[in-house]
Design a protein around this motif. Structure first.
Motif, PDB file in Angstrom:
ATOM      1  N   LEU A  20      39.009  -8.112  36.620  1.00  0.00           N
ATOM      2  CA  LEU A  20      40.247  -7.641  37.226  1.00  0.00           C
ATOM      3  C   LEU A  20      41.072  -6.889  36.187  1.00  0.00           C
ATOM      4  CD1 LEU A  20      41.282 -10.813  39.264  1.00  0.00           C
ATOM      5  CD2 LEU A  20      39.631  -9.010  39.842  1.00  0.00           C
ATOM      6  N   SER A  21      41.756  -5.853  36.648  1.00  0.00           N
ATOM      7  CA  SER A  21      42.621  -5.070  35.771  1.00  0.00           C
ATOM      8  C   SER A  21      44.026  -5.011  36.351  1.00  0.00           C
ATOM      9  CB  SER A  21      42.082  -3.649  35.621  1.00  0.00           C
ATOM     10  OG  SER A  21      40.791  -3.638  35.056  1.00  0.00           O
ATOM     11  N   CYS A  22      44.990  -4.845  35.475  1.00  0.00           N
ATOM     12  CA  CYS A  22      46.386  -4.709  35.893  1.00  0.00           C
ATOM     13  C   CYS A  22      47.011  -3.611  35.036  1.00  0.00           C
ATOM     14  CB  CYS A  22      47.118  -6.024  35.709  1.00  0.00           C
ATOM     15  SG  CYS A  22      48.906  -5.943  35.954  1.00  0.00           S
ATOM     16  N   ALA A  23      47.408  -2.528  35.685  1.00  0.00           N
ATOM     17  CA  ALA A  23      48.068  -1.421  35.001  1.00  0.00           C
ATOM     18  C   ALA A  23      49.571  -1.635  35.058  1.00  0.00           C
ATOM     19  CB  ALA A  23      47.684  -0.104  35.651  1.00  0.00           C
ATOM     20  N   ALA A  24      50.204  -1.664  33.898  1.00  0.00           N
ATOM     21  CA  ALA A  24      51.636  -1.964  33.821  1.00  0.00           C
ATOM     22  C   ALA A  24      52.433  -0.736  33.404  1.00  0.00           C
ATOM     23  CB  ALA A  24      51.867  -3.091  32.822  1.00  0.00           C
ATOM     24  N   SER A  25      53.641  -0.623  33.934  1.00  0.00           N
ATOM     25  CA  SER A  25      54.545   0.454  33.551  1.00  0.00           C
ATOM     26  C   SER A  25      55.978   0.027  33.812  1.00  0.00           C
ATOM     27  CB  SER A  25      54.220   1.741  34.321  1.00  0.00           C
ATOM     28  OG  SER A  25      54.391   1.547  35.703  1.00  0.00           O
ATOM     29  N   GLY A  26      56.911   0.762  33.211  1.00  0.00           N
ATOM     30  CA  GLY A  26      58.320   0.494  33.457  1.00  0.00           C
ATOM     31  C   GLY A  26      58.951  -0.510  32.517  1.00  0.00           C
ATOM     32  N   PHE A  27      58.212  -0.992  31.539  1.00  0.00           N
ATOM     33  CA  PHE A  27      58.749  -1.929  30.557  1.00  0.00           C
ATOM     34  C   PHE A  27      57.900  -1.851  29.301  1.00  0.00           C
ATOM     35  CE2 PHE A  27      55.579  -5.388  30.880  1.00  0.00           C
ATOM     36  CZ  PHE A  27      54.928  -5.031  32.056  1.00  0.00           C
ATOM     37  N   THR A  28      58.376  -2.472  28.234  1.00  0.00           N
ATOM     38  CA  THR A  28      57.655  -2.441  26.960  1.00  0.00           C
ATOM     39  C   THR A  28      56.567  -3.498  26.993  1.00  0.00           C
ATOM     40  OG1 THR A  28      59.704  -1.742  25.878  1.00  0.00           O
ATOM     41  CG2 THR A  28      57.877  -2.420  24.469  1.00  0.00           C
ATOM     42  N   PHE A  29      55.426  -3.110  27.505  1.00  0.00           N
ATOM     43  CA  PHE A  29      54.316  -4.037  27.747  1.00  0.00           C
ATOM     44  C   PHE A  29      53.952  -4.837  26.506  1.00  0.00           C
ATOM     45  CE2 PHE A  29      50.654  -5.493  30.057  1.00  0.00           C
ATOM     46  CZ  PHE A  29      49.634  -5.588  29.116  1.00  0.00           C
ATOM     47  N   SER A  30      53.916  -4.189  25.371  1.00  0.00           N
ATOM     48  CA  SER A  30      53.427  -4.822  24.138  1.00  0.00           C
ATOM     49  C   SER A  30      54.331  -5.945  23.643  1.00  0.00           C
ATOM     50  CB  SER A  30      53.264  -3.773  23.048  1.00  0.00           C
ATOM     51  OG  SER A  30      54.512  -3.177  22.743  1.00  0.00           O
ATOM     52  N   LYS A  31      55.499  -6.102  24.234  1.00  0.00           N
ATOM     53  CA  LYS A  31      56.438  -7.133  23.774  1.00  0.00           C
ATOM     54  C   LYS A  31      56.600  -8.272  24.773  1.00  0.00           C
ATOM     55  CE  LYS A  31      59.136  -4.056  20.804  1.00  0.00           C
ATOM     56  NZ  LYS A  31      60.493  -3.591  20.440  1.00  0.00           N
ATOM     57  N   ILE A  32      55.831  -8.252  25.845  1.00  0.00           N
ATOM     58  CA  ILE A  32      56.061  -9.189  26.947  1.00  0.00           C
ATOM     59  C   ILE A  32      54.839 -10.057  27.222  1.00  0.00           C
ATOM     60  CG2 ILE A  32      56.618  -9.407  29.400  1.00  0.00           C
ATOM     61  CD1 ILE A  32      58.944  -8.409  27.801  1.00  0.00           C
ATOM     62  N   TYR A  33      55.100 -11.360  27.390  1.00  0.00           N
ATOM     63  CA  TYR A  33      54.075 -12.287  27.870  1.00  0.00           C
ATOM     64  C   TYR A  33      53.630 -11.856  29.270  1.00  0.00           C
ATOM     65  CZ  TYR A  33      52.438 -16.684  30.004  1.00  0.00           C
ATOM     66  OH  TYR A  33      51.718 -17.640  30.666  1.00  0.00           O
ATOM     67  N   MET A  34      52.331 -11.941  29.527  1.00  0.00           N
ATOM     68  CA  MET A  34      51.787 -11.573  30.841  1.00  0.00           C
ATOM     69  C   MET A  34      50.916 -12.706  31.366  1.00  0.00           C
ATOM     70  SD  MET A  34      52.900  -8.498  31.575  1.00  0.00           S
ATOM     71  CE  MET A  34      51.789  -8.026  32.915  1.00  0.00           C
ATOM     72  N   SER A  35      50.768 -12.755  32.660  1.00  0.00           N
ATOM     73  CA  SER A  35      49.968 -13.829  33.251  1.00  0.00           C
ATOM     74  C   SER A  35      49.256 -13.362  34.513  1.00  0.00           C
ATOM     75  CB  SER A  35      50.862 -15.031  33.576  1.00  0.00           C
ATOM     76  OG  SER A  35      51.800 -14.710  34.583  1.00  0.00           O
ATOM     77  N   TRP A  36      48.300 -14.166  34.910  1.00  0.00           N
ATOM     78  CA  TRP A  36      47.618 -14.010  36.190  1.00  0.00           C
ATOM     79  C   TRP A  36      47.867 -15.276  37.018  1.00  0.00           C
ATOM     80  CZ3 TRP A  36      45.155  -9.715  37.957  1.00  0.00           C
ATOM     81  CH2 TRP A  36      44.763  -8.747  37.028  1.00  0.00           C
ATOM     82  N   SER A  37      48.081 -15.079  38.289  1.00  0.00           N
ATOM     83  CA  SER A  37      48.196 -16.172  39.243  1.00  0.00           C
ATOM     84  C   SER A  37      47.323 -15.836  40.432  1.00  0.00           C
ATOM     85  CB  SER A  37      49.657 -16.340  39.703  1.00  0.00           C
ATOM     86  OG  SER A  37      50.482 -16.670  38.631  1.00  0.00           O
ATOM     87  N   ARG A  38      47.126 -16.793  41.319  1.00  0.00           N
ATOM     88  CA  ARG A  38      46.334 -16.526  42.508  1.00  0.00           C
ATOM     89  C   ARG A  38      46.862 -17.330  43.687  1.00  0.00           C
ATOM     90  NH1 ARG A  38      40.534 -19.575  41.217  1.00  0.00           N
ATOM     91  NH2 ARG A  38      41.252 -21.708  41.657  1.00  0.00           N
ATOM     92  N   GLN A  39      46.547 -16.842  44.863  1.00  0.00           N
ATOM     93  CA  GLN A  39      46.927 -17.551  46.080  1.00  0.00           C
ATOM     94  C   GLN A  39      45.771 -17.518  47.055  1.00  0.00           C
ATOM     95  OE1 GLN A  39      50.542 -16.218  48.042  1.00  0.00           O
ATOM     96  NE2 GLN A  39      50.850 -18.264  48.886  1.00  0.00           N
ATOM     97  N   ALA A  40      45.216 -18.677  47.298  1.00  0.00           N
ATOM     98  CA  ALA A  40      44.127 -18.796  48.261  1.00  0.00           C
ATOM     99  C   ALA A  40      44.704 -18.871  49.669  1.00  0.00           C
ATOM    100  CB  ALA A  40      43.311 -20.041  47.955  1.00  0.00           C
ATOM    101  N   PRO A  41      43.905 -18.522  50.671  1.00  0.00           N
ATOM    102  CA  PRO A  41      44.391 -18.569  52.054  1.00  0.00           C
ATOM    103  C   PRO A  41      44.932 -19.945  52.409  1.00  0.00           C
ATOM    104  CG  PRO A  41      42.286 -17.440  51.944  1.00  0.00           C
ATOM    105  CD  PRO A  41      42.529 -18.012  50.581  1.00  0.00           C
ATOM    106  N   GLY A  42      46.159 -19.995  52.895  1.00  0.00           N
ATOM    107  CA  GLY A  42      46.758 -21.249  53.318  1.00  0.00           C
ATOM    108  C   GLY A  42      47.242 -22.144  52.197  1.00  0.00           C
ATOM    109  N   LYS A  43      47.197 -21.646  50.963  1.00  0.00           N
ATOM    110  CA  LYS A  43      47.611 -22.468  49.823  1.00  0.00           C
ATOM    111  C   LYS A  43      48.751 -21.796  49.068  1.00  0.00           C
ATOM    112  CE  LYS A  43      43.233 -24.862  49.137  1.00  0.00           C
ATOM    113  NZ  LYS A  43      42.225 -25.314  48.134  1.00  0.00           N
ATOM    114  N   GLU A  44      49.363 -22.569  48.182  1.00  0.00           N
ATOM    115  CA  GLU A  44      50.460 -22.040  47.395  1.00  0.00           C
ATOM    116  C   GLU A  44      49.947 -21.223  46.215  1.00  0.00           C
ATOM    117  OE1 GLU A  44      53.813 -25.524  48.242  1.00  0.00           O
ATOM    118  OE2 GLU A  44      53.010 -25.228  46.232  1.00  0.00           O
TER     119      GLU A  44
END
Length: 114
Positions: A20-44
């Protein structure tokens, strides 16, 4: 404005891999913590993995159990999540998120099925 665009999802068989890839813009990417989350059908929504700004510190949810790898390319403002040994229970919409505001992208769908 923070903008995040995920890509790379798709249909994969159990045991398969995706990147998976995530293209970021609009902020100073190199200075910010980043994360991945997920949501399965019917779940939080659940947190999957996070990576500090410099890329030297990474953390994972327990269920990852060594199967996923989060990484980033600060020069390209890109965040990645390598998914391996996928299980049917990994089926979900996967989102990247900016650590300062919590803004998420629109997500990319991962479907694990035979």
């Amino acid at each position: 404005d923070v903008q995040l665009v995920e890509s790379g999802g798709g249909l994969v068989q159990p045991g398969g891999s995706l990147r998976l890839s995530c293209a970021a813009s609009g902020f100073t990417f190199s200075k910010i913590y980043m994360s991945w989350s997920r949501q399965a059908p019917g779940k939080e929504l659940e947190w999957v993995a996070g990576i500090e700004a410099g890329g030297d510190s990474r953390r994972y949810a327990k269920f990852v159990n060594g199967r996923f790898t989060i990484s980033r390319d600060n020069a390209k403002s890109m965040l990645y999540l390598q998914l391996s040994s996928l299980k049917t229970e990994d089926t979900a919409m996967y989102y990247c998120a900016e650590g300062h505001t919590g803004v998420r992208g629109q997500g990319t769908l991962v479907t694990v099925s035979s």
